[in-house]
Design a protein around this motif. Structure first.
Motif, PDB file in Angstrom:
ATOM      1  N   ALA A  12       0.803  -1.230   0.000  1.00 19.49           N
ATOM      2  CA  ALA A  12       0.000   0.000   0.000  1.00 19.49           C
ATOM      3  C   ALA A  12       0.831   1.272   0.000  1.00 19.49           C
ATOM      4  O   ALA A  12       0.297   2.353  -0.216  1.00 19.49           O
ATOM      5  CB  ALA A  12      -0.932   0.008   1.213  1.00 19.49           C
ATOM      6  N   SER A  13       2.139   1.169   0.255  1.00 20.87           N
ATOM      7  CA  SER A  13       2.995   2.349   0.273  1.00 20.87           C
ATOM      8  C   SER A  13       4.425   1.940  -0.031  1.00 20.87           C
ATOM      9  O   SER A  13       4.814   0.774   0.133  1.00 20.87           O
ATOM     10  CB  SER A  13       2.937   3.065   1.630  1.00 20.87           C
ATOM     11  OG  SER A  13       3.562   2.276   2.629  1.00 20.87           O
ATOM     12  N   ASN A  14       5.231   2.907  -0.464  1.00 19.51           N
ATOM     13  CA  ASN A  14       6.648   2.633  -0.698  1.00 19.51           C
ATOM     14  C   ASN A  14       7.332   2.158   0.571  1.00 19.51           C
ATOM     15  O   ASN A  14       8.187   1.258   0.532  1.00 19.51           O
ATOM     16  CB  ASN A  14       7.346   3.902  -1.204  1.00 19.51           C
ATOM     17  CG  ASN A  14       7.099   4.172  -2.671  1.00 19.51           C
ATOM     18  OD1 ASN A  14       7.522   3.416  -3.540  1.00 19.51           O
ATOM     19  ND2 ASN A  14       6.411   5.265  -2.960  1.00 19.51           N
ATOM     20  N   GLU A  15       6.946   2.762   1.680  1.00 18.60           N
ATOM     21  CA  GLU A  15       7.566   2.397   2.952  1.00 18.60           C
ATOM     22  C   GLU A  15       7.298   0.931   3.297  1.00 18.60           C
ATOM     23  O   GLU A  15       8.188   0.218   3.762  1.00 18.60           O
ATOM     24  CB  GLU A  15       7.059   3.314   4.066  1.00 18.60           C
ATOM     25  CG  GLU A  15       7.548   4.752   3.985  1.00 18.60           C
ATOM     26  CD  GLU A  15       6.770   5.622   3.004  1.00 18.60           C
ATOM     27  OE1 GLU A  15       7.208   6.755   2.751  1.00 18.60           O
ATOM     28  OE2 GLU A  15       5.734   5.170   2.481  1.00 18.60           O
ATOM     29  N   LEU A  44      -4.420   9.279   3.262  1.00 20.08           N
ATOM     30  CA  LEU A  44      -3.545   8.114   3.176  1.00 20.08           C
ATOM     31  C   LEU A  44      -2.604   8.024   4.374  1.00 20.08           C
ATOM     32  O   LEU A  44      -2.147   9.050   4.886  1.00 20.08           O
ATOM     33  CB  LEU A  44      -2.705   8.177   1.898  1.00 20.08           C
ATOM     34  CG  LEU A  44      -3.451   8.073   0.567  1.00 20.08           C
ATOM     35  CD1 LEU A  44      -2.491   8.366  -0.588  1.00 20.08           C
ATOM     36  CD2 LEU A  44      -4.072   6.687   0.412  1.00 20.08           C
ATOM     37  N   ASP A  45      -2.321   6.820   4.785  1.00 19.28           N
ATOM     38  CA  ASP A  45      -1.277   6.599   5.788  1.00 19.28           C
ATOM     39  C   ASP A  45       0.036   6.461   5.017  1.00 19.28           C
ATOM     40  O   ASP A  45       0.604   5.387   4.880  1.00 19.28           O
ATOM     41  CB  ASP A  45      -1.576   5.337   6.594  1.00 19.28           C
ATOM     42  CG  ASP A  45      -0.657   5.185   7.790  1.00 19.28           C
ATOM     43  OD1 ASP A  45       0.217   6.047   7.983  1.00 19.28           O
ATOM     44  OD2 ASP A  45      -0.799   4.185   8.524  1.00 19.28           O
ATOM     45  N   ASP A  46       0.485   7.593   4.468  1.00 20.84           N
ATOM     46  CA  ASP A  46       1.658   7.625   3.594  1.00 20.84           C
ATOM     47  C   ASP A  46       2.378   8.944   3.839  1.00 20.84           C
ATOM     48  O   ASP A  46       1.894  10.016   3.480  1.00 20.84           O
ATOM     49  CB  ASP A  46       1.215   7.511   2.127  1.00 20.84           C
ATOM     50  CG  ASP A  46       2.379   7.379   1.159  1.00 20.84           C
ATOM     51  OD1 ASP A  46       3.310   8.209   1.234  1.00 20.84           O
ATOM     52  OD2 ASP A  46       2.358   6.462   0.319  1.00 20.84           O
ATOM     53  N   MET A  47       3.527   8.853   4.453  1.00 18.82           N
ATOM     54  CA  MET A  47       4.247  10.025   4.934  1.00 18.82           C
ATOM     55  C   MET A  47       4.532  11.053   3.839  1.00 18.82           C
ATOM     56  O   MET A  47       4.157  12.229   3.970  1.00 18.82           O
ATOM     57  CB  MET A  47       5.568   9.583   5.561  1.00 18.82           C
ATOM     58  CG  MET A  47       6.478  10.709   6.012  1.00 18.82           C
ATOM     59  SD  MET A  47       8.000  10.049   6.731  1.00 18.82           S
ATOM     60  CE  MET A  47       8.848   9.431   5.274  1.00 18.82           C
ATOM     61  N   ARG A  48       5.165  10.641   2.750  1.00 20.90           N
ATOM     62  CA  ARG A  48       5.560  11.612   1.731  1.00 20.90           C
ATOM     63  C   ARG A  48       4.355  12.179   0.988  1.00 20.90           C
ATOM     64  O   ARG A  48       4.395  13.324   0.526  1.00 20.90           O
ATOM     65  CB  ARG A  48       6.532  10.963   0.724  1.00 20.90           C
ATOM     66  CG  ARG A  48       7.926  10.652   1.249  1.00 20.90           C
ATOM     67  CD  ARG A  48       8.706  11.863   1.699  1.00 20.90           C
ATOM     68  NE  ARG A  48       8.919  12.861   0.666  1.00 20.90           N
ATOM     69  CZ  ARG A  48       9.905  12.852  -0.227  1.00 20.90           C
ATOM     70  NH1 ARG A  48      10.802  11.875  -0.218  1.00 20.90           N
ATOM     71  NH2 ARG A  48      10.033  13.835  -1.105  1.00 20.90           N
ATOM     72  N   GLU A  49       3.284  11.388   0.863  1.00 18.89           N
ATOM     73  CA  GLU A  49       2.086  11.898   0.199  1.00 18.89           C
ATOM     74  C   GLU A  49       1.420  12.991   1.036  1.00 18.89           C
ATOM     75  O   GLU A  49       1.171  14.093   0.559  1.00 18.89           O
ATOM     76  CB  GLU A  49       1.097  10.758  -0.073  1.00 18.89           C
ATOM     77  CG  GLU A  49       1.468   9.874  -1.246  1.00 18.89           C
ATOM     78  CD  GLU A  49       1.364  10.588  -2.581  1.00 18.89           C
ATOM     79  OE1 GLU A  49       0.543  11.518  -2.710  1.00 18.89           O
ATOM     80  OE2 GLU A  49       2.107  10.231  -3.510  1.00 18.89           O
ATOM     81  N   VAL A  50       1.106  12.694   2.283  1.00 26.54           N
ATOM     82  CA  VAL A  50       0.372  13.649   3.123  1.00 26.54           C
ATOM     83  C   VAL A  50       1.240  14.862   3.455  1.00 26.54           C
ATOM     84  O   VAL A  50       0.781  16.011   3.386  1.00 26.54           O
ATOM     85  CB  VAL A  50      -0.153  12.962   4.399  1.00 26.54           C
ATOM     86  CG1 VAL A  50      -0.857  13.975   5.303  1.00 26.54           C
ATOM     87  CG2 VAL A  50      -1.107  11.824   4.041  1.00 26.54           C
ATOM     88  N   MET A  51       2.492  14.620   3.792  1.00 26.43           N
ATOM     89  CA  MET A  51       3.395  15.747   4.051  1.00 26.43           C
ATOM     90  C   MET A  51       3.551  16.590   2.788  1.00 26.43           C
ATOM     91  O   MET A  51       3.589  17.830   2.849  1.00 26.43           O
ATOM     92  CB  MET A  51       4.759  15.230   4.519  1.00 26.43           C
ATOM     93  CG  MET A  51       4.778  14.657   5.918  1.00 26.43           C
ATOM     94  SD  MET A  51       4.592  15.930   7.208  1.00 26.43           S
ATOM     95  CE  MET A  51       6.115  16.856   7.018  1.00 26.43           C
ATOM     96  N   GLY A  52       3.626  15.936   1.640  1.00 19.86           N
ATOM     97  CA  GLY A  52       3.753  16.661   0.378  1.00 19.86           C
ATOM     98  C   GLY A  52       2.536  17.516   0.083  1.00 19.86           C
ATOM     99  O   GLY A  52       2.654  18.639  -0.432  1.00 19.86           O
ATOM    100  N   ASP A  53       1.346  16.998   0.409  1.00 15.65           N
ATOM    101  CA  ASP A  53       0.113  17.774   0.222  1.00 15.65           C
ATOM    102  C   ASP A  53       0.171  19.066   1.030  1.00 15.65           C
ATOM    103  O   ASP A  53      -0.155  20.155   0.534  1.00 15.65           O
ATOM    104  CB  ASP A  53      -1.106  16.959   0.669  1.00 15.65           C
ATOM    105  CG  ASP A  53      -1.276  15.664  -0.098  1.00 15.65           C
ATOM    106  OD1 ASP A  53      -0.738  15.557  -1.205  1.00 15.65           O
ATOM    107  OD2 ASP A  53      -1.949  14.760   0.430  1.00 15.65           O
ATOM    108  N   TYR A  98      11.507  14.094   7.910  1.00 23.93           N
ATOM    109  CA  TYR A  98      10.133  13.704   7.580  1.00 23.93           C
ATOM    110  C   TYR A  98       9.645  12.605   8.518  1.00 23.93           C
ATOM    111  O   TYR A  98       8.498  12.630   8.981  1.00 23.93           O
ATOM    112  CB  TYR A  98      10.051  13.229   6.127  1.00 23.93           C
ATOM    113  CG  TYR A  98      10.096  14.332   5.106  1.00 23.93           C
ATOM    114  CD1 TYR A  98       8.925  14.874   4.582  1.00 23.93           C
ATOM    115  CD2 TYR A  98      11.308  14.846   4.657  1.00 23.93           C
ATOM    116  CE1 TYR A  98       8.948  15.887   3.632  1.00 23.93           C
ATOM    117  CE2 TYR A  98      11.353  15.868   3.711  1.00 23.93           C
ATOM    118  CZ  TYR A  98      10.167  16.379   3.206  1.00 23.93           C
ATOM    119  OH  TYR A  98      10.205  17.388   2.277  1.00 23.93           O
ATOM    120  N   ASN A  99      10.517  11.639   8.782  1.00 20.16           N
ATOM    121  CA  ASN A  99      10.140  10.547   9.682  1.00 20.16           C
ATOM    122  C   ASN A  99       9.742  11.076  11.058  1.00 20.16           C
ATOM    123  O   ASN A  99       8.748  10.635  11.648  1.00 20.16           O
ATOM    124  CB  ASN A  99      11.307   9.558   9.843  1.00 20.16           C
ATOM    125  CG  ASN A  99      11.544   8.733   8.588  1.00 20.16           C
ATOM    126  OD1 ASN A  99      10.627   8.497   7.808  1.00 20.16           O
ATOM    127  ND2 ASN A  99      12.776   8.286   8.392  1.00 20.16           N
TER     128      ASN A  99
END
Length: 351
Positions: free
Chosen positions: A66-69, A171-180, A340-341
């Protein structure tokens, strides 16, 4: 003695033939081979997999993440039986540095020339595409249930609306939500400026998160289709795969006007793959114009990566290539990923 020697030679000859027959059935012939694919959920049509299996007389085992991570963590933890996976550009860069990928022999890819040169030019995470071949370029956006929400701005600011509290999901996706959040604030999705990252963290934590039902990268589309949430950040292909076709007219999917993180997902062959030649055949198969058009039509994608496929597409797309103009590809930020982490950890634990 002569009879004994003749009998021994006959036995050895029989044994040799038997061994060759076993080998031809267990690995020497393509019909016995299995290609192990680790891919995003809702990202390759079953019909494409089935056509590949039939043409090459092989079996495909298809697992999802579901995510790159999640993908990276599983592979680093020893999920090494896979042949191909589909990381976004920033993770291609990370996986190259980690020595996780095989080099790709592009001389075996007859359809490499079908890939849009403009897309190849964006592959600065893998100059010359030594380790990766573009699969698809797109972006997550926002889906709105128009029967429940009539008036809204096509902006990330929708997640600040208190009247929609507990009816929205991200999304539970760090780079996506932070990027938004970073794009909404006017910053780069790849910033390494601590102040900007902190500002994005606080926007999510203090303004958006209180209105969210949850963060979820796996079942966000199911929650939206079931009416549990009315606004969902996520991928169009996931949303429309879950919503009944009769209700598609009630869904508005858009890329927010501020833009956001875009992705360029690539096909890579994992280090130690036991089926490298078959993996190359699969990569080349994907970029046949008729196959790529089928892939895009199935998910409602514009054909962003394969030029000849554009003339073969039959269906509508959920968004247009020009909708990505304000978006920005996520890149490997190196050691600064730890910033980011830390921000994401603060968001997820509520501090």
């Amino acid at each position: 003695m002569e009879r004994l020697r003749k009998g021994l030679l006959d036995f050895l000859g029989f044994a040799l033939v038997s061994i060759l027959l076993v080998l031809s059935g267990c690995g020497g012939g393509s019909k016995s081979k299995t290609l192990y694919i680790f891919n995003w959920t809702y990202y390759t049509p079953d019909s494409v997999i089935q056509k590949f299996e039939k043409e090459y007389g092989v079996k495909v085992v298809y697992d999802t993440f579901a995510s790159n991570e999640e993908m990276f963590a599983k592979l680093k933890a020893g999920g090494s039986n896979y042949d191909i996976t589909f990381p976004s550009g920033d993770y291609v860069s990370i996986m190259i540095k980690e020595g996780m990928l095989e080099k790709i022999d592009k001389s075996k890819l007859k359809n490499y020339g079908n890939i849009d040169p403009a897309v190849l030019a964006l592959c600065d995470f893998d100059p010359g595409n030594q380790y990766s071949i573009p699969y698809y370029m797109g972006a997550a956006g926002v889906a709105v249930n128009k029967t429940k929400v009539q008036n809204y701005d096509k902006s990330w600011s929708i997640f600040a609306r208190k009247d929609l509290a507990n009816r929205m999901i991200m999304l539970d996706d760090m780079r996506e939500v932070m990027g938004d959040a970073l794009k909404y604030l006017g910053y780069s999705v790849n910033t390494v400026d601590q102040k900007q990252i902190d500002e994005a963290r606080d926007l999510i934590n203090n303004v958006w998160k209180p209105n969210l039902l949850k963060f979820d990268a796996e079942a966000f589309a199911k929650s939206f289709a079931a009416g549990e949430v009315w606004v969902a950040q996520g991928y169009a292909e996931s949303i429309f795969a879950e919503v009944d076709k009769a209700n598609w007219k009630d869904v508005d999917f858009f890329i927010p006007k501020e833009g956001g993180p875009s992705y360029l997902d690539s096909m890579v062959i994992l280090k130690g793959s036991k089926n490298k030649d078959l993996a190359l055949k699969f990569i080349d198969f994907i970029h046949r114009p008729e196959i790529y058009a089928e892939f895009c039509d199935y998910f409602g994608f514009p054909s962003t990566a394969n030029v000849p496929a554009r003339a073969l597409k039959k269906g509508e797309s959920w968004y247009r290539p020009e909708d990505l103009l304000n978006c920005e590809l996520k890149k490997d930020v190196g050691a600064d990923l730890e910033k980011y982490n830390a921000a994401w950890q603060a968001i997820r634990v509520g501090k």
